[in-house]
Scaffold this motif. Structure first.
Motif, PDB file in Angstrom:
ATOM      1  N   UNK A 172      75.192  -3.398 -88.536  1.00 53.10           N
ATOM      2  CA  UNK A 172      75.448  -3.585 -87.101  1.00 53.10           C
ATOM      3  C   UNK A 172      75.223  -2.285 -86.340  1.00 53.10           C
ATOM      4  N   UNK A 173      75.680  -1.178 -86.925  1.00 51.36           N
ATOM      5  CA  UNK A 173      75.487   0.124 -86.284  1.00 51.36           C
ATOM      6  C   UNK A 173      74.005   0.464 -86.201  1.00 51.36           C
ATOM      7  N   UNK A 174      73.259   0.155 -87.261  1.00 42.78           N
ATOM      8  CA  UNK A 174      71.826   0.435 -87.283  1.00 42.78           C
ATOM      9  C   UNK A 174      71.083  -0.379 -86.234  1.00 42.78           C
ATOM     10  N   UNK A 175      71.486  -1.635 -86.071  1.00 42.57           N
ATOM     11  CA  UNK A 175      70.856  -2.476 -85.045  1.00 42.57           C
ATOM     12  C   UNK A 175      71.115  -1.907 -83.663  1.00 42.57           C
ATOM     13  N   UNK A 176      72.380  -1.554 -83.391  1.00 43.79           N
ATOM     14  CA  UNK A 176      72.741  -1.032 -82.073  1.00 43.79           C
ATOM     15  C   UNK A 176      71.978   0.252 -81.764  1.00 43.79           C
ATOM     16  N   UNK A 177      71.972   1.180 -82.695  1.00 44.61           N
ATOM     17  CA  UNK A 177      71.298   2.462 -82.486  1.00 44.61           C
ATOM     18  C   UNK A 177      69.786   2.282 -82.455  1.00 44.61           C
ATOM     19  N   UNK A 178      69.282   1.361 -83.280  1.00 46.20           N
ATOM     20  CA  UNK A 178      67.838   1.135 -83.341  1.00 46.20           C
ATOM     21  C   UNK A 178      67.244   0.632 -82.044  1.00 46.20           C
ATOM     22  N   UNK A 179      68.078   0.041 -81.182  1.00 40.83           N
ATOM     23  CA  UNK A 179      67.603  -0.495 -79.918  1.00 40.83           C
ATOM     24  C   UNK A 179      67.691   0.530 -78.780  1.00 40.83           C
ATOM     25  N   UNK A 180      68.198   1.722 -79.081  1.00 40.16           N
ATOM     26  CA  UNK A 180      68.394   2.738 -78.040  1.00 40.16           C
ATOM     27  C   UNK A 180      67.190   3.660 -77.877  1.00 40.16           C
ATOM     28  N   UNK A 181      67.155   4.315 -76.743  1.00 44.39           N
ATOM     29  CA  UNK A 181      66.136   5.323 -76.452  1.00 44.39           C
ATOM     30  C   UNK A 181      66.342   6.501 -77.410  1.00 44.39           C
ATOM     31  N   UNK A 182      65.305   6.856 -78.147  1.00 40.52           N
ATOM     32  CA  UNK A 182      65.435   7.901 -79.167  1.00 40.52           C
ATOM     33  C   UNK A 182      65.612   9.301 -78.579  1.00 40.52           C
ATOM     34  N   UNK A 183      65.444   9.422 -77.250  1.00 41.81           N
ATOM     35  CA  UNK A 183      65.629  10.740 -76.630  1.00 41.81           C
ATOM     36  C   UNK A 183      67.099  11.032 -76.333  1.00 41.81           C
ATOM     37  N   UNK A 184      67.966  10.034 -76.503  1.00 43.93           N
ATOM     38  CA  UNK A 184      69.390  10.226 -76.248  1.00 43.93           C
ATOM     39  C   UNK A 184      70.006  11.136 -77.305  1.00 43.93           C
ATOM     40  N   UNK A 185      71.067  11.812 -76.911  1.00 45.60           N
ATOM     41  CA  UNK A 185      71.781  12.649 -77.876  1.00 45.60           C
ATOM     42  C   UNK A 185      72.648  11.762 -78.761  1.00 45.60           C
ATOM     43  N   UNK A 186      73.131  12.330 -79.854  1.00 37.28           N
ATOM     44  CA  UNK A 186      73.982  11.576 -80.772  1.00 37.28           C
ATOM     45  C   UNK A 186      75.250  11.101 -80.064  1.00 37.28           C
ATOM     46  N   UNK A 187      75.834  11.956 -79.238  1.00 38.31           N
ATOM     47  CA  UNK A 187      77.056  11.583 -78.509  1.00 38.31           C
ATOM     48  C   UNK A 187      76.812  10.402 -77.577  1.00 38.31           C
ATOM     49  N   UNK A 188      75.660  10.416 -76.902  1.00 38.38           N
ATOM     50  CA  UNK A 188      75.332   9.309 -75.993  1.00 38.38           C
ATOM     51  C   UNK A 188      75.113   8.016 -76.779  1.00 38.38           C
ATOM     52  N   UNK A 189      74.463   8.128 -77.930  1.00 41.64           N
ATOM     53  CA  UNK A 189      74.244   6.944 -78.768  1.00 41.64           C
ATOM     54  C   UNK A 189      75.565   6.374 -79.276  1.00 41.64           C
ATOM     55  N   UNK A 190      76.473   7.249 -79.661  1.00 45.70           N
ATOM     56  CA  UNK A 190      77.778   6.809 -80.153  1.00 45.70           C
ATOM     57  C   UNK A 190      78.541   6.086 -79.041  1.00 45.70           C
ATOM     58  N   UNK A 191      78.516   6.669 -77.833  1.00 48.47           N
ATOM     59  CA  UNK A 191      79.229   6.063 -76.704  1.00 48.47           C
ATOM     60  C   UNK A 191      78.665   4.677 -76.371  1.00 48.47           C
ATOM     61  N   UNK A 192      77.349   4.586 -76.303  1.00 46.48           N
ATOM     62  CA  UNK A 192      76.708   3.308 -75.999  1.00 46.48           C
ATOM     63  C   UNK A 192      76.911   2.305 -77.140  1.00 46.48           C
ATOM     64  N   UNK A 193      76.857   2.815 -78.378  1.00 47.50           N
ATOM     65  CA  UNK A 193      77.068   1.950 -79.523  1.00 47.50           C
ATOM     66  C   UNK A 193      78.467   1.359 -79.538  1.00 47.50           C
ATOM     67  N   UNK A 194      79.462   2.173 -79.243  1.00 50.85           N
ATOM     68  CA  UNK A 194      80.847   1.694 -79.177  1.00 50.85           C
ATOM     69  C   UNK A 194      80.996   0.605 -78.119  1.00 50.85           C
ATOM     70  N   UNK A 195      80.371   0.829 -76.971  1.00 47.68           N
ATOM     71  CA  UNK A 195      80.459  -0.144 -75.882  1.00 47.68           C
ATOM     72  C   UNK A 195      79.817  -1.465 -76.284  1.00 47.68           C
ATOM     73  N   UNK A 196      78.649  -1.385 -76.902  1.00 46.00           N
ATOM     74  CA  UNK A 196      77.927  -2.598 -77.296  1.00 46.00           C
ATOM     75  C   UNK A 196      78.603  -3.346 -78.431  1.00 46.00           C
ATOM     76  N   UNK A 197      78.993  -2.616 -79.473  1.00 46.96           N
ATOM     77  CA  UNK A 197      79.595  -3.263 -80.641  1.00 46.96           C
ATOM     78  C   UNK A 197      80.994  -3.819 -80.346  1.00 46.96           C
ATOM     79  N   UNK A 198      81.721  -3.162 -79.479  1.00 52.35           N
ATOM     80  CA  UNK A 198      83.060  -3.633 -79.129  1.00 52.35           C
ATOM     81  C   UNK A 198      82.999  -4.965 -78.405  1.00 52.35           C
ATOM     82  N   UNK A 199      81.904  -5.201 -77.674  1.00 53.00           N
ATOM     83  CA  UNK A 199      81.742  -6.486 -76.973  1.00 53.00           C
ATOM     84  C   UNK A 199      81.528  -7.628 -77.966  1.00 53.00           C
ATOM     85  N   UNK A 200      81.014  -7.301 -79.153  1.00 54.43           N
ATOM     86  CA  UNK A 200      80.711  -8.321 -80.153  1.00 54.43           C
ATOM     87  C   UNK A 200      81.904  -8.685 -81.042  1.00 54.43           C
ATOM     88  N   UNK A 201      82.996  -7.943 -80.903  1.00 54.29           N
ATOM     89  CA  UNK A 201      84.166  -8.189 -81.747  1.00 54.29           C
ATOM     90  C   UNK A 201      84.875  -9.478 -81.325  1.00 54.29           C
TER      91      UNK A 201
END
Length: 201
Positions: A172-201
């Motif tokens: 699930x984490x790989x899917x979320x991160x895989x859909x993001x802009x690769x120019x984002x920083x790790x912190x930005x990816x984590x923040x966006x990933x948390x927002x996206x994955x939390x909606x799926x819970x």
């Protein structure tokens, strides 16, 4: 070989369905994903099929999509994975989710399938890693490719590791991160990933 069966659904449960075609009822073992999608009793259904022939039995397996059939045929090429085990995996994971789990090495997601142990899950990942991505044709297809390459990208890899540490599955984490802009920083990816994955819970 029977390629497909088109007829009237006369019975359906979690393990198999019966399709009446030409006055004959064909018992088809199915995944939970297929049994949920075939519709109500009395409706017309079309299943793509695989005939398993053994010395003591001939079993017909039915799938609502060609993608699921192709995933099934790949799974049964893995040592120790028979038709029933393959159906169990596809009951737990859709073809796209399975492709992501294999691409990202997420054996924990595969182990959730009934009757699949750690060693079998590891064999599935090892033997199908180069084959499974080509089968996926659904909405996660681009993420499957990304999931397989995030290890090479430090920011994406760091973000996936952080999301896994927070309790999300690796696939699930790989899917979320895989859909993001690769120019984002790790912190930005984590923040966006948390927002996206939390909606799926």
């Amino acid at each position: 070989m029977i390629y497909n069966i088109k007829g009237i659904l006369t019975y359906a449960d979690a393990q198999f369905v019966v399709v009446e075609c030409g006055g004959v009822g064909f018992k088809c073992f199915t995944s939970l994903n297929t049994s949920k999608s075939v519709g109500k009793k009395g409706s017309e259904v079309n299943l793509f099929t695989y005939l398993s022939v053994r010395e003591d039995a001939m079993d017909l397996f039915g799938f609502s999509t060609q993608t699921e059939l192709e995933s099934f045929k790949l799974l049964i090429t893995v040592s120790g994975v028979g038709p029933k085990a393959a159906i169990s995996v596809l009951s737990e994971l859709s073809p796209d989710r399975l492709a992501v789990a294999i691409a990202s090495g997420d054996t924990k997601a595969i182990i959730k399938a009934n009757g699949i142990g750690k060693k079998t899950a590891e064999r599935i990942v090892l033997e199908l890693k180069d084959k499974m991505a080509g089968v996926s044709v659904g909405e996660l297809s681009s993420a499957v490719v990304s999931a397989g390459s995030i290890i090479e990208e430090s920011a994406a890899s760091e973000a996936v590791a952080a999301l896994v540490a927070l309790g999300f599955s690796q696939s699930d984490a790989a899917v979320a991160v895989g859909q993001m802009d690769k120019s984002l920083s790790a912190d930005e990816m984590i923040r966006l990933g948390l927002k996206q994955l939390s909606r799926n819970l």
